[in-house]
Design an enzyme around this catalytic site. Structure first.
Site, PDB file in Angstrom:
ATOM      1  N   CYS A  44     -61.892  25.063  -3.849  1.00  0.00           N
ATOM      2  CA  CYS A  44     -61.764  24.200  -5.034  1.00  0.00           C
ATOM      3  C   CYS A  44     -63.105  24.170  -5.765  1.00  0.00           C
ATOM      4  CB  CYS A  44     -61.318  22.807  -4.578  1.00  0.00           C
ATOM      5  SG  CYS A  44     -61.817  21.442  -5.617  1.00  0.00           S
ATOM      6  N   CYS A  47     -64.982  21.000  -5.881  1.00  0.00           N
ATOM      7  CA  CYS A  47     -65.593  20.607  -4.608  1.00  0.00           C
ATOM      8  C   CYS A  47     -66.918  21.340  -4.439  1.00  0.00           C
ATOM      9  CB  CYS A  47     -64.670  20.949  -3.437  1.00  0.00           C
ATOM     10  SG  CYS A  47     -63.061  20.142  -3.527  1.00  0.00           S
TER      11      CYS A  47
END
Ligand code: FAD
Length: 530
Positions: A44, A47
Site C-alpha cells: 500500500c 503505508c
C-alpha cells in the site's frame, strides 16, 4: 512468498515493535502495557509514505514503552494473512488500540482514528487512551495522568520524600504535562505531576506567572520554579532527566520473541526475466488468486452492496477473462453459483470452499500462491498485487471490445462502461488501500460518465492510470527499477508519441491501437504460469 524486506525493522532500530502472526496475541493480550498497532500492507503506497512518520512517532515515545507501545503488523506477509483476518482488517493502514490487561481476545479499538495522523495528534490520542483505562487495569508503569490540586501539593512542599517532585502547571487542554510525566516514567528518584492553572491564589504564592511552567521540589526539601529556555515538552523532559541523582531504570525492552528482521538481500528470490512489451498470465492469475483468497477473504461475510459488487465483478470477469480453461471454469462455476443463490448474505468461507475445491482433477483450478513476473518488484514490498490489478482491468477493457457478445443476458450488454463500473465498485468496496480508492473514486466521479463507447473505456482507464503514475512519480513507493512514467513510453510505442509545438503529445488513435495489441490475447505469454 511476500516475506522478505519490511517497512519496519525489529530490535529497536526503529523503536517500532514489529509484530507478526506468532507474536501479536501474546504481545497485546493481558499485557502490562497498552498497545497501538498499525496493521499495514507493504504494497500500500500510503503505508509506505507513512512509514517515516510512524517511525518518528515511535522514536518520540520510545520512553513510554512500559505504559504504551507503538507496533506494526504487515498484513501483506503471507504468514500474517489469517491473523489480519482474525483482527478483521479490511483496509490499510488500520490503527488499533489495545488496553492493558485484556483477558479475552479482542480485535482492539479504532480509537479516534483517521482524522489526522501527524505524530503529535497520534501521541495525544495515545494519552487519551491511557486515561481511558479504569483505575484497576491501568498499566502499572503509568502514573496518574490526572491533574493534582493545591491541596495535594501543599504536603509535598513540606516533605518531598527524598526524591524530586516536578509539577507542571498548564492549562486544561495542554498535553505537555502528561507528555513529560510519560517521558520520565523510566527514570527513578523523580516523580512528575501536572496541575492546572485554575487556583490563581496558589499560582501566585508559588510565583507561577506563565504556563506551562515547571515547579520543582528537591530531595532536600527546597523548591522553586525551574528556568528553562523554551516552555516545550522536550525542554522540560531533558532538564528533568539530567538532574543529579535522576537515573534511568532498567527496562526489559522485548519480553517476547520477535522475529529478527531479514535484511533486504538475505532472501534470495529468483529473478524471472521478462519482456516488458508482453503480458504474463502468471501476473493476471496471481492477482486473481490474491484478490479472491486474500483481499476478499478478509471479509467474513458478504451482504448488501458488498455482495452485489462481488456478484457483478464475477459476472463480468467470468465472461471476459481471457484465461486458461481451468481458471475460466472456476470463474464460471462461481458465477453460476452466485446467480443461483437466492441469499442476500454469504459467508465468505463458502466462496473460499468453492475456490479451493476440486482442484486440478475436475479441471477447475486457480494457482494458490503469487508468482509475479512482469509485476516483480526490485524489493518484495514493491509492485506485485496492485500492478496485476491494473493489468487485469486494462485487459478486461480490451476484451469487452474484442468479444462484444460475451455479456449477452447478463444485464451488462450494451453498457460501454461495464468494466469501468465493476472496477470502480470493486476498488471502492474492497481495495485495501483506502486512499487509493478515494483518489480513484474522485477521478471516476469527475469523468467516467463521459465514456460513451467501449473504445473510450479503454482510453479512459489508460488516462486515469497515467494520472496516477504522474502523482506517484518520485514518491517512496516508486520502484526505481520501474520508475513511474507516462505510459506507453517512446520505446514501447513510438507511434503513440508526436511532437506538437515542440512538446511531446499523445496520438490517441495510435494509443488505442497499441493498448488493444498490448492487452490482447496474442500478447499474453504463459511462461512461468503453472
Ligand atoms: P503500475 O502503475 O501498477 O502499472 C502496472 C503496469 O501497467 C505497468 O508496469 C505498465 O506495464 C502498465 N501501465 C503503466 N501505465 C499504464 C497506463 N497508463 N495504461 C495502461 N497500462 C499502463 N498507489 C499509491 O501509492 N497511491 C495511490 O493513490 C494509488 N492509487 C491506485 C489506484 C488503483 C485503482 C490501483 C489499482 C492502484 C493504485 N496505486 C496507488 C498503486 C500504484 O498505482 C501502482 O500499482 C504501484 O505503485 C505499483 O506500480 P508499478 O510500477 O508496478 O506499475
Amino acid at each position: 512468498g511476500a516475506a522478505g524486506a519490511r517497512l519496519y525493522s525489529d530490535g529497536g532500530a526503529d523503536a517500532v515493535w514489529a509484530l507478526d502472526a506468532g507474536s501479536v496475541r501474546a504481545a497485546t493480550g493481558n499485557s502490562s502495557a497498552a498497545w497501538l498497532v498499525q496493521f499495514y500492507s507493504s504494497w500500500c503506497g500510503h503505508c509506505i509514505h507513512y512509514a517515516p512518520v510512524w517511525r518518528a512517532l515511535a522514536r518520540d515515545v520510545r520512553d513510554w514503552a512500559s505504559a504504551i507501545r507503538v507496533a506494526v503488523l504487515d498484513c501483506a506477509a503471507e504468514e500474517n494473512y489469517d491473523t489480519c483476518k482474525d483482527y478483521g482488517i479490511h483496509f490499510y493502514p488500520t490503527f488499533r488500540y489495545f488496553k492493558a490487561f485484556t483477558k479475552e481476545f479482542t480485535i482492539g479499538e479504532n480509537y479516534k482514528a483517521g482524522i489526522d495522523r501527524e505524530p503529535q495528534t497520534v501521541r495525544q490520542t495515545m494519552i487519551d487512551f491511557l486515561q481511558n483505562h479504569t483505575q484497576g487495569n491501568r498499566p502499572p508503569a503509568c502514573p496518574s495522568l490526572d491533574p493534582v490540586t493545591s491541596s495535594d501539593i501543599y504536603p509535598l512542599l513540606e516533605n518531598s520524600g527524598g526524591r524530586y517532585i516536578a509539577i507542571l502547571f498548564e492549562s486544561n487542554n495542554s498535553y505537555v504535562g502528561r507528555e513529560v510525566i510519560l517521558d520520565l516514567i523510566q527514570y527513578k528518584n523523580i516523580v512528575v505531576k501536572r496541575a492546572l492553572n485554575s487556583d490563581k491564589a496558589f499560582l501566585k504564592k508559588l510565583g507561577v506567572t506563565s504556563i506551562p511552567s515547571c515547579y520543582l521540589i528537591y530531595p532536600n526539601g527546597s523548591h522553586g520554579l525551574i528556568n528553562i529556555l523554551k516552555p516545550l515538552r522536550s525542554f522540560f523532559s531533558s532538564y528533568l532527566k539530567s538532574l543529579p541523582g535522576v537515573r534511568k531504570k532498567m527496562f526489559s525492552q522485548f519480553p517476547f520473541t520477535v522475529k529478527p528482521n531479514k535484511d533486504d538481500n538475505s532472501e534470495i528470490t529468483v529473478w524471472r526475466e521478462f519482456d516488458k512489451s508482453k503480458l504474463y498470465m502468471a501476473d493476471l492469475e496471481s492477482g486473481l488468486h490474491y484478490l479472491l483468497r486474500v483481499e476478499l477473504a478478509s471479509h467474513k461475510t458478504l451482504e448488501g452492496a458488498e455482495l452485489k459488487t462481488f456478484r457483478n465483478f464475477i459476472t463480468v470477469i467470468a465472461k471476459l477473462f481471457p484465461g486458461r480453461q481451468p481458471v475460466v471454469k472456476l470463474l464460471e462455476t462461481l458465477q453460476e453459483w452466485l446467480v443461483s443463490l437466492p441469499l442476500d448474505k454469504i459467508p465468505y468461507n463458502a466462496i473460499l470452499d468453492l475456490v479451493n475445491n476440486k482442484m486440478r482433477i475436475s479441471g477447475i483450478f486457480l494457482t494458490n500462491h503469487v508468482k509475479w513476473v512482469g509485476c516483480q518488484g526490485s524489493r518484495p514490498e514493491l509492485r506485485g498485487y496492485t500492478c496485476s490489478l491494473w493489468k487485469l482491468f486494462h485487459t478486461l477493457t480490451v476484451q469487452a471490445v474484442v468479444r462484444p457478445k460475451a455479456l449477452a443476458n447478463t444485464g451488462f450488454e450494451d453498457n460501454p462502461q461495464v468494466v469501468l463500473k465493476i472496477m470502480r465498485e470493486y476498488i471502492g468496496t474492497f481495495f485495501g488501500c483506502r486512499e487509493c480508492a478515494q483518489h480513484f473514486e474522485e477521478m471516476a466521479k469527475e469523468s467516467m460518465d463521459s465514456v460513451k463507447t467501449l473504445d473510450e473505456a479503454i482510453l479512459w482507464l489508460w488516462k486515469i492510470h497515467n494520472i496516477v503514475n504522474n502523482r506517484l512519480a518520485g514518491q517512496p513507493s516508486e520502484d526505481l527499477k520501474f520508475p513511474k512514467v507516462q505510459w506507453p513510453t517512446q520505446d514501447l510505442c513510438p507511434d503513440c508519441h508526436e511532437e506538437i509545438k515542440g512538446l511531446d503529445s499523445w496520438n490517441e488513435v495510435q494509443v488505442l491501437t497499441f493498448l488493444k495489441h498490448h492487452y490482447g490475447i496474442k500478447n499474453i505469454l504463459f511462461k512461468y504460469a503453472e
